[in-house]
Every structure is written in C-alpha cells, then in structure tokens.
Scaffold this motif. Structure first.
Motif, short mmCIF file in Angstrom:
data_model
loop_
_atom_site.label_atom_id
_atom_site.label_comp_id
_atom_site.label_asym_id
_atom_site.label_seq_id
_atom_site.Cartn_x
_atom_site.Cartn_y
_atom_site.Cartn_z
N GLY A 138 0.79 -1.23 0.00
CA GLY A 138 0.00 0.00 0.00
C GLY A 138 0.82 1.27 0.00
O GLY A 138 0.27 2.37 0.05
N TYR A 139 2.14 1.15 -0.09
CA TYR A 139 3.02 2.32 0.00
C TYR A 139 3.67 2.62 -1.34
O TYR A 139 4.06 1.72 -2.07
N THR A 140 3.82 3.91 -1.62
CA THR A 140 4.67 4.32 -2.73
C THR A 140 6.10 4.34 -2.20
O THR A 140 6.30 4.48 -0.98
N PRO A 141 7.10 4.24 -3.06
CA PRO A 141 8.48 4.30 -2.56
C PRO A 141 8.78 5.59 -1.78
O PRO A 141 9.42 5.56 -0.75
N LEU A 142 8.27 6.73 -2.27
CA LEU A 142 8.52 8.00 -1.59
C LEU A 142 7.80 8.05 -0.24
O LEU A 142 8.37 8.43 0.78
N GLY A 143 6.54 7.64 -0.21
CA GLY A 143 5.79 7.61 1.04
C GLY A 143 6.40 6.68 2.06
O GLY A 143 6.46 6.99 3.26
N PHE A 144 6.87 5.53 1.60
CA PHE A 144 7.52 4.56 2.48
C PHE A 144 8.78 5.16 3.10
O PHE A 144 8.99 5.06 4.31
N ASN A 145 9.62 5.81 2.28
CA ASN A 145 10.84 6.41 2.79
C ASN A 145 10.54 7.51 3.80
O ASN A 145 11.20 7.62 4.81
N ARG A 146 9.54 8.31 3.53
CA ARG A 146 9.17 9.37 4.47
C ARG A 146 8.74 8.82 5.82
O ARG A 146 9.12 9.31 6.85
N LEU A 147 7.91 7.78 5.77
CA LEU A 147 7.37 7.23 7.01
C LEU A 147 8.39 6.42 7.80
O LEU A 147 8.42 6.49 9.03
N PHE A 148 9.20 5.63 7.13
CA PHE A 148 10.06 4.67 7.83
C PHE A 148 11.56 4.95 7.69
O PHE A 148 12.36 4.31 8.33
N GLY A 149 11.93 5.88 6.83
CA GLY A 149 13.33 6.16 6.62
C GLY A 149 13.71 7.50 7.21
O GLY A 149 12.87 8.16 7.79
N PRO A 150 14.89 7.96 7.01
CA PRO A 150 15.99 7.14 6.56
C PRO A 150 16.42 6.14 7.63
O PRO A 150 16.16 6.40 8.79
N PRO A 151 17.01 5.06 7.32
CA PRO A 151 17.55 4.63 6.05
C PRO A 151 16.63 3.71 5.25
O PRO A 151 17.02 3.25 4.19
N ALA A 152 15.43 3.41 5.75
CA ALA A 152 14.56 2.44 5.06
C ALA A 152 14.15 2.97 3.69
O ALA A 152 13.74 4.12 3.56
N VAL A 153 14.25 2.11 2.67
CA VAL A 153 13.83 2.45 1.32
C VAL A 153 13.03 1.30 0.73
O VAL A 153 13.22 0.14 1.08
N LEU A 154 12.12 1.65 -0.16
CA LEU A 154 11.35 0.68 -0.92
C LEU A 154 11.75 0.89 -2.38
O LEU A 154 11.51 1.96 -2.93
N VAL A 155 12.39 -0.09 -2.97
CA VAL A 155 12.99 0.09 -4.30
C VAL A 155 12.09 -0.46 -5.39
O VAL A 155 11.73 -1.63 -5.38
N GLU A 156 11.72 0.42 -6.32
CA GLU A 156 11.06 -0.01 -7.56
C GLU A 156 11.98 0.24 -8.74
O GLU A 156 12.09 -0.59 -9.61
N ARG A 157 12.63 1.44 -8.74
CA ARG A 157 13.58 1.78 -9.81
C ARG A 157 14.78 2.46 -9.17
O ARG A 157 14.64 3.17 -8.18
N ALA A 158 15.95 2.25 -9.78
CA ALA A 158 17.17 2.86 -9.25
C ALA A 158 18.04 3.36 -10.40
O ALA A 158 18.03 2.78 -11.49
N PHE A 159 18.76 4.44 -10.13
CA PHE A 159 19.65 5.05 -11.11
C PHE A 159 21.00 5.32 -10.46
O PHE A 159 21.05 5.76 -9.31
#
Length: 192
Positions: free
Chosen positions: A86-107
C-alpha cells in the motif's frame, strides 16, 4: 518495543537556513538505528508550525493526543510493516526512513569528488576542521546535473557513485521532485 523520546529540539533563530534542524534529525535517525529503536516521539507546541512541518516532512505523525502541557505528540515508527504493497516508494521512505527504502527503480549518478564532499560530508573519509557547508547538514539535498536522463520520478532510488578518486558507491537517496530547466532563477526557486 524500544521507544526514544526526543526531549529538546531547539535551533537558534540566527542559524535559520543552515539546516541545523535536519542535522539534528540526521543524528537522531543514526542514534535510533544504533539502538534499534522501534519508535521515536516528540512533543511540540502548535505555535512552532515550522518545526511541526519539519517533523511531518520526515515521517512524524500527530498521534491525536496532547501532553499534559498541551503539546502535540508526534510519533515516527521505524518498524517496517510486513505488507508494503500500500506504499509508494517516496511515502515509504518518508514514514520509515531514513535509512529504510522501498525500491522499484534505481539510477546510478556519478558525482565528482569536490561536489561529493560538499553535498555528502558524512561520507567523507576525514571530517573538515572548520565546519560544514549548510548543504551538508541537510537530509534533503538538491542535486543539479546536466545529465540527459529524463526518467527520474518521485520515489526512485539514486545511487551516488563517487568518480575519479574512490570510484565507489558511497550513498543512496530517494528522489522527491525533479525539474528540467536552463533558467537559473527557476532552479533557485525550485531548490529554495
């Protein structure tokens, strides 16, 4: 679980713009990680709207109750839910990070050593003797590039590769917003 109470969070008005609040939060997040804290909380009076906004920007949520002094109680959980669908990667990082990240795409983003040291001083092998640049205090960073990449979107992971000397990945970040412009005034407004 383990709970950390943030007792005092005060930055002098004369230090405004130097990102000292983010520097204190950065230290708190690091400390909470070392102690394996499940949640952290802070109490803050309503009239400190800027501080309330800062805490909300980094995932602290108002609990809906007040302290005995009438302060808002704001909580940040560091417990990662089992179901993250139910989380977007940005929303997930805001709520649980840093350092937690949810990765869908990386550059992978190459960065020259001189800019790396200013933007990411905590990755420096040896600290500076005479203080940091305010940009280094911040958790939120602005990275300007002439890259032709146009695919970056909110929530994407950026992996900074320090070129020339170390030739190594040193830090990761999460994209919040992007802008494409050649106008320095537009860029300054966006970053500011």
């Amino acid at each position: 679980g383990h709970v950390l109470k943030i007792c005092t969070f005060k930055v002098a008005a004369t230090a405004e713009g130097a990102k000292r609040g983010e520097l204190v939060l950065k230290a708190l997040f690091h400390y909470a990680g070392e102690l394996d804290v499940d949640r952290m909380y802070v109490t803050v009076f309503d009239h400190h709207a800027g501080l309330v906004g800062l805490f909300e920007m980094f995932g602290f949520e108002q609990l809906g109750i007040r302290s005995s002094l009438g302060e808002l109680v704001m909580v940040k959980s560091r417990l990662i839910p089992r179901d993250v669908s139910g989380y977007t990667p940005l929303g997930f990082n805001r709520l649980f990070g840093p350092p937690a990240v949810l990765v869908e795409r990386a550059f992978i983003i190459p960065i020259q050593p001189k800019w790396h040291d200013i933007l990411i001083p905590e990755a420096r092998q040896q600290g500076w003797l005479f203080g940091e640049d305010p940009s280094g205090n911040a958790i939120l960073k602005a990275y300007l590039s002439r890259s032709l990449i146009t695919q970056l979107a909110p929530g994407d992971l950026v992996i900074f590769y320090r070129s020339h000397d170390r030739k190594a990945v040193t830090v990761i970040g999460v994209v919040e917003e992007t802008i494409r412009s050649r106008d320095p005034i537009d860029l300054r407004r966006f970053v500011g």
